[in-house]
Scaffold this motif. Structure first.
Motif, PDB file in Angstrom:
ATOM      1  N   CYS A  71      38.931  64.943 -67.790  1.00  0.00           N
ATOM      2  CA  CYS A  71      38.337  63.234 -67.091  1.00  0.00           C
ATOM      3  C   CYS A  71      36.966  64.776 -67.018  1.00  0.00           C
ATOM      4  N   SER A  72      35.944  63.441 -67.104  1.00  0.00           N
ATOM      5  CA  SER A  72      34.822  63.688 -67.971  1.00  0.00           C
ATOM      6  C   SER A  72      33.309  63.491 -66.172  1.00  0.00           C
ATOM      7  N   LEU A  73      34.095  63.000 -65.660  1.00  0.00           N
ATOM      8  CA  LEU A  73      33.417  62.830 -64.481  1.00  0.00           C
ATOM      9  C   LEU A  73      34.067  63.350 -62.774  1.00  0.00           C
ATOM     10  N   GLY A  74      33.432  64.083 -61.876  1.00  0.00           N
ATOM     11  CA  GLY A  74      34.268  64.961 -61.474  1.00  0.00           C
ATOM     12  C   GLY A  74      33.215  65.973 -60.376  1.00  0.00           C
ATOM     13  N   TRP A  75      33.182  67.083 -59.690  1.00  0.00           N
ATOM     14  CA  TRP A  75      32.803  68.031 -58.821  1.00  0.00           C
ATOM     15  C   TRP A  75      32.830  69.131 -59.927  1.00  0.00           C
ATOM     16  N   PRO A  76      33.845  69.623 -60.754  1.00  0.00           N
ATOM     17  CA  PRO A  76      33.672  69.761 -61.355  1.00  0.00           C
ATOM     18  C   PRO A  76      33.084  70.846 -63.044  1.00  0.00           C
ATOM     19  N   VAL A  77      32.707  69.202 -62.972  1.00  0.00           N
ATOM     20  CA  VAL A  77      32.027  69.171 -64.449  1.00  0.00           C
ATOM     21  C   VAL A  77      30.946  68.262 -64.709  1.00  0.00           C
TER      22      VAL A  77
ATOM     23  N   GLY B 146      19.459  62.242 -68.483  1.00  0.00           N
ATOM     24  CA  GLY B 146      19.381  60.485 -68.930  1.00  0.00           C
ATOM     25  C   GLY B 146      20.820  60.104 -69.777  1.00  0.00           C
ATOM     26  N   ALA B 147      21.514  60.671 -69.677  1.00  0.00           N
ATOM     27  CA  ALA B 147      22.555  61.029 -70.166  1.00  0.00           C
ATOM     28  C   ALA B 147      23.446  59.216 -69.581  1.00  0.00           C
ATOM     29  N   ASP B 148      23.856  58.167 -69.943  1.00  0.00           N
ATOM     30  CA  ASP B 148      24.882  57.152 -69.330  1.00  0.00           C
ATOM     31  C   ASP B 148      26.080  58.388 -70.056  1.00  0.00           C
ATOM     32  N   GLY B 149      27.131  56.725 -68.907  1.00  0.00           N
ATOM     33  CA  GLY B 149      28.381  57.570 -68.631  1.00  0.00           C
ATOM     34  C   GLY B 149      29.643  57.119 -70.093  1.00  0.00           C
ATOM     35  N   SER B 150      28.429  56.667 -71.426  1.00  0.00           N
ATOM     36  CA  SER B 150      29.044  57.179 -72.816  1.00  0.00           C
ATOM     37  C   SER B 150      28.986  57.928 -73.368  1.00  0.00           C
TER      38      SER B 150
ATOM     39  N   ASP C 283      28.632  61.705 -78.040  1.00  0.00           N
ATOM     40  CA  ASP C 283      28.250  60.647 -79.206  1.00  0.00           C
ATOM     41  C   ASP C 283      27.000  61.283 -80.183  1.00  0.00           C
ATOM     42  N   PHE C 284      26.759  62.677 -80.332  1.00  0.00           N
ATOM     43  CA  PHE C 284      25.416  62.915 -80.596  1.00  0.00           C
ATOM     44  C   PHE C 284      26.169  64.168 -81.942  1.00  0.00           C
TER      45      PHE C 284
END
Length: 219
Positions: free
Chosen positions: A116-122, A129-133, A152-153
């Protein structure tokens, strides 16, 4: 029917899959799947508002965390199939497992994987300035010391884990000509015969897949 994710799960636990229908299965499997595997889903977790992209189990198999295209981080109790709305209740599962545990009751109180790319450890992997995608995938090293991301970069990054500090330092890998769709560490081998091979014994490789460049890189 599309399957977005089939994560590594704790041994002898139920098989799960994520689908575009906003559900985390345990549920709604095609008949040919259930007939072939001779299994039935235990439950369907349908609290997400968009398609689920990533999910992970706790090592004790009690909970699932999942991310979706609406940038939600939700938790599911695998005994009941119901949503666990108290994130603080699962805070102990974010503990650093490096160095072992002293309390036997806490032996399996950690996330079995971290995709998961969202969460406390990450939280520290996200640039300003990054968005969620912008970050497409993450994966934690089996030693629990590192977390890799693909974005995406065209970049593959490796951070120390857990990564909770804003603007955390990282090692950057370049080569992909467009967005990097996924990144995964090679799995630790436990079979003695397999471990006799020096390359296999190291297991220190990182695999990344590109989008438009249609390339697979081994780092």
């Amino acid at each position: 029917m599309f399957v977005y994710d089939l994560p590594e799960i704790p041994p002898a636990f139920l098989l799960s899959a994520t689908t575009p229908g906003n559900t985390n299965d345990g549920g709604d499997w095609p008949d040919e799947w259930t007939q072939c595997l001779n299994v039935k889903p235990k439950f369907t977790f349908n609290k997400h508002s968009s398609a689920i992209l990533h999910f992970d189990y706790t090592a004790d198999g009690k909970y699932i965390q999942s991310n979706c295209q609406a940038y939600e981080l939700l938790f599911c109790n695998t005994s009941t199939g119901k949503q666990e709305t108290s994130a603080s209740k699962l805070a102990d599962y974010n503990n650093d497992r490096v160095g072992g545990v002293e309390d036997e009751e806490d032996e399996f109180k950690y996330w079995h994987s971290q995709t998961c790319s969202l969460g406390w450890p990450v939280q520290g992997i996200w640039p300003s300035g990054a968005d969620g995608s912008d970050i497409n995938a993450v994966d934690r090293h089996y030693s629990h010391k590192y977390i890799a991301s693909s974005d995406d970069f065209g970049l593959v990054k490796v951070f120390r884990y857990p990564c909770v500090k804003e603007n955390s330092k990282f090692v950057k890998g370049t080569g992909h000509s467009s967005h990097v769709t996924c990144v995964r560490f090679t799995k630790q081998l436990t079979n003695t015969n397999e471990s006799n091979n020096n390359d296999s014994n190291n297991c220190e490789y990182l695999i990344s897949t590109g989008g438009n460049d249609k390339c697979i890189f081994v780092w």
